[in-house]
Every structure is written in C-alpha cells, then in structure tokens.
Design a protein around this motif. Structure first.
Motif, short mmCIF file in Angstrom:
data_model
loop_
_atom_site.label_atom_id
_atom_site.label_comp_id
_atom_site.label_asym_id
_atom_site.label_seq_id
_atom_site.Cartn_x
_atom_site.Cartn_y
_atom_site.Cartn_z
N GLU A 283 7.53 -8.73 -34.65
CA GLU A 283 6.39 -8.35 -33.84
C GLU A 283 5.06 -8.55 -34.61
OE1 GLU A 283 9.20 -7.06 -34.17
OE2 GLU A 283 9.63 -5.36 -32.72
N GLU A 287 1.91 -11.14 -34.18
CA GLU A 287 0.46 -10.73 -33.61
C GLU A 287 -0.26 -11.59 -34.89
OE1 GLU A 287 -0.34 -6.39 -33.83
OE2 GLU A 287 -1.99 -7.15 -32.30
N ARG A 290 -1.07 -15.04 -33.72
CA ARG A 290 -2.29 -14.90 -32.76
C ARG A 290 -3.80 -14.83 -33.29
NH1 ARG A 290 -1.73 -10.12 -29.76
NH2 ARG A 290 0.53 -10.57 -29.76
N TRP A 291 -3.67 -13.91 -34.33
CA TRP A 291 -4.91 -13.98 -34.93
C TRP A 291 -5.49 -15.26 -35.65
CZ3 TRP A 291 -3.43 -8.44 -37.40
CH2 TRP A 291 -3.56 -7.42 -36.37
#
Ligand SMILES: NC(=O)c1ccc[n+]([C@@H]2O[C@H](COP(=O)([O-])OP(=O)(O)OC[C@H]3O[C@@H](n4cnc5c(N)ncnc54)[C@H](OP(=O)(O)O)[C@@H]3O)[C@@H](O)[C@H]2O)c1
Length: 332
Positions: A283, A287, A290-291
């Motif tokens: 997870e 994330e 994505r950043w």
C-alpha cells in the motif's frame, strides 16, 4: 568468472577509513538445494552500515574478517529452488561482492521497475522509512511544523517532501549552504537550517518561532538536544537514527532535560525499524508511486560506479558528500 569481495578486515575504533577494508578475489560460489546464486547489480549505501560495526543492532554485529554486509538489488543467475527462476530480481543482504549464494528465505522478490535504482531509493528502504516513520509515528496534520535532520540525505529528502504533500510547514537541517538551497529550491522545503553555521537551537528557534510539532530525528546528539526545548505541546519525535553517533568514539550520554521537556509537554518520542511496517509495504509503495507520477515527490539518486569504490563511497556518505540516495552500481 571471478568473485570480487570487499572484506571488513578490522573494526574501526574511531573514524572509518579505507584501511579497514580489503578487496579480495575468489571463485564464484555454487548454490545447493534451496539456494540461489545472485549477481549483485546495485548495493545500497546506508549510514546504518557504519552503525552495524559498533555491535548488534536490529541485526547481528559485523565481524572483522567477513565480507562487508549490505543490502542490494541482485539478479538470480542460478536457482536450486522452485521459488525463484533465473532473471528474477531480489532485494537481499548480499554483502559487498559481485556474486552471493543465499537461501530463498533470505530474499525478497522485487518487480522490474525502470530505472531499477528506484528500488533502492523511493520504493526501497529509504522511501519506506520516510513514509512509515513520518505518517505512522509523526502523524502530521496540515498546518503543523515538521523539522527533519539529515534532510538532504536519502530518508530526510523524502520525509520533507511527504510533509509538504500533507500540507505542513517543513524545515530541513543539513550541512552546508548548497544542500540547504537545494532543499528549498528543488524539493520545496519552506526553509533550511545549516547546522554547521552556529547554534542549532538559535537557528531552529528563528526558523520555527511558533515551535515544532514533529521532529523527524535522523542524527541524535546535539541536534536532538537543540530541538527538545522547541517542541510544542503534544509534539511527536520520530527516532529514526543517530548518524552523529555512528562514526567515531562513543558519544556522551544524552539527551539532557528529559523530564522538563518531554513530561510536561506530553511529547511522544518513538523509535522504529522500517520492517515493523512491512505488512503494509505494498500500500505504501502504491501511494509513493502515485506521488512520483504526479510530480509531487522528486527522487534524487547518487549512483557511483564500481564495487572497488564502495568503501570510499560509504566514508563520503558519513561525511555528508551525498545528496539523496547513494548507491553503487556493481553490474548492469
Ligand atoms: N529506523 C529505520 O528503520 C531506518 C532505516 C533506514 C535509515 N535509517 C536512519 O536514517 C538516517 C539516515 O540514513 P541514510 O542511510 O538515509 O543516510 P543519508 O541521510 O543519505 O546520509 C547521511 C547524512 O547524514 C548527515 N550527517 C552526517 N554526520 C552528521 C552529524 N554529525 N550531524 C548531522 N548530520 C550528519 C550527512 O549530511 P549533512 O551534509 O547534512 O551533514 C549525510 O549525508 C540514519 O540515522 C539511519 O540510521 C533508519
């Protein structure tokens, strides 16, 4: 085919030097049942490599006369286990050498991302340490003030950027004007403090006149001590590491002033090891990715060529030569 290895011939009593290491050459080892032969591609250089020479930590101490330990991205070139096939990429403590034989249980399979250097920086220990330490222990709220030390290093540079993503005011502590300018101009920190220019307490008080909500501590020692009186009520101190104590004689006991600062202000001060959170690793990587894709997280990598240069590269990292994640390219 020969295997070059860098052996830690003597444990340093003071500063680490090149004389503590020796390059030796031998035959490439053969894997047996349940093992694989790995070709090392990238070796991670970490401040903790030096701490491991001081004694047992979250891993056993390194013994004089053994191949220097170190995490790496490596490729399976021979497999004697159904769990891995030739061509698989893994993260493992191969040590500083061209080839290593390890049992399958000592390997973590990693995906083939491009460039693979990202497997040691943002999607590796550095990025995950910043992510879990800041978000699980620091728990920053938008509008709060975060201070991070060793801010231009591999963990610190991600901590500050994640703090900005979370809407905080971020202050970096780093050595030298060039690093401080880079933190602000390139990485978007609000300000940076050069700890080599004077009293860190005075510099920090000036940078954070309303106090500090989260202090992400990578260095311990004087900088930790300087931050304590500036912490705000119910502040959080993320104890990630203590670089200031790694390379030399044992430091003086500290920090001082614990009851006054920590008890009265109800501070939380918590240590952690990144692997504590590995059940949530996927997870976190999703994330972080994505950043990165949105351009919110910049990745600075400092890749040095050649196994033989690894001792000097670690000595340089401890002296603050690196910006972002330092690693060695051992093979393509
Ligand atoms: N808890 C965990 O699971 C975990 C996992 C990974 C790393 N860590 C910790 O994270 C920290 C950073 O490690 P890293 O491998 O990412 O190294 P890094 O930050 O990339 O490099 C170390 C940096 O420390 C700074 N430094 C050296 N001596 C210092 C001193 N006396 N005072 C202040 N700064 C000093 C240097 O930068 P300047 O030029 O700014 O001095 C140097 O660039 C370490 O404490 C390490 O143990 C913890």
């Amino acid at each position: 085919m020969r295997n070059r290895q860098i052996v830690l011939v003597e444990l340093p009593k003071r500063k680490l030097g090149t004389t503590h290491f020796r390059l030796v050459e031998g035959a490439v080892p053969e894997p047996k049942g349940g093992e694989v032969l790995l070709r090392v591609r990238l070796i991670s250089l970490d401040a903790a490599n030096r701490a491991w020479m001081q004694g047992a930590t979250y891993r056993p101490a390194i013994e004089a006369g053994s191949v220097m330990a170190g995490g790496a991205i490596a490729e399976v070139v021979k497999s004697c286990t159904p769990q891995f096939v030739v061509g698989d990429l893994v993260f493992a403590d191969t040590g500083w050498q061209d080839y290593a034989v390890l049992p399958s249980k000592a390997l973590t399979k990693v995906p083939r991302v491009e460039p693979i250097t990202h497997l040691l920086s943002v999607y590796g220990i550095a990025g995950l340490t910043a992510y879990f330490g800041l978000l699980r222990i620091g728990r920053p709220q938008a509008g709060e003030t975060i201070v991070v030390s060793a801010a231009a290093g591999s963990v610190g540079s991600f901590v500050g950027q994640i703090g900005k993503i979370k809407g905080c005011r971020v202050i970096g502590i780093a050595g030298g004007p060039a690093k401080c300018e880079w933190l602000v101009r390139e990485l978007g920190f609000d300000t940076a403090v050069d700890y080599k220019t004077g009293s860190v307490y005075a510099l920090l008080r000036n940078a954070a006149p309303d106090g500090i909500d989260v202090y992400f501590d990578n260095v311990g020692g004087d900088i930790l001590e300087a931050s304590l009186p500036l912490m705000r009520m119910r502040g959080r101190i993320v104890c990630c590491g203590a670089v200031s104590a790694y390379d030399g004689v044992a430091p003086a006991a500290g920090p001082r002033g614990i009851p006054g600062f920590i008890v009265v202000k109800r501070l939380l001060m918590q240590g952690f090891i990144v692997t504590d959170y590995f059940s949530e690793r996927q997870e976190a990587i999703t994330e972080l990715r994505r950043w990165v894709e949105r351009g919110q997280l910049k990745i600075e990598e400092d890749v040095i060529e050649g196994l033989e240069n690894t001792p000097n590269a670690l000595i340089g990292l401890l002296a603050g030569e690196n910006r972002g994640k330092r690693m060695m390219r051992v093979s393509q």
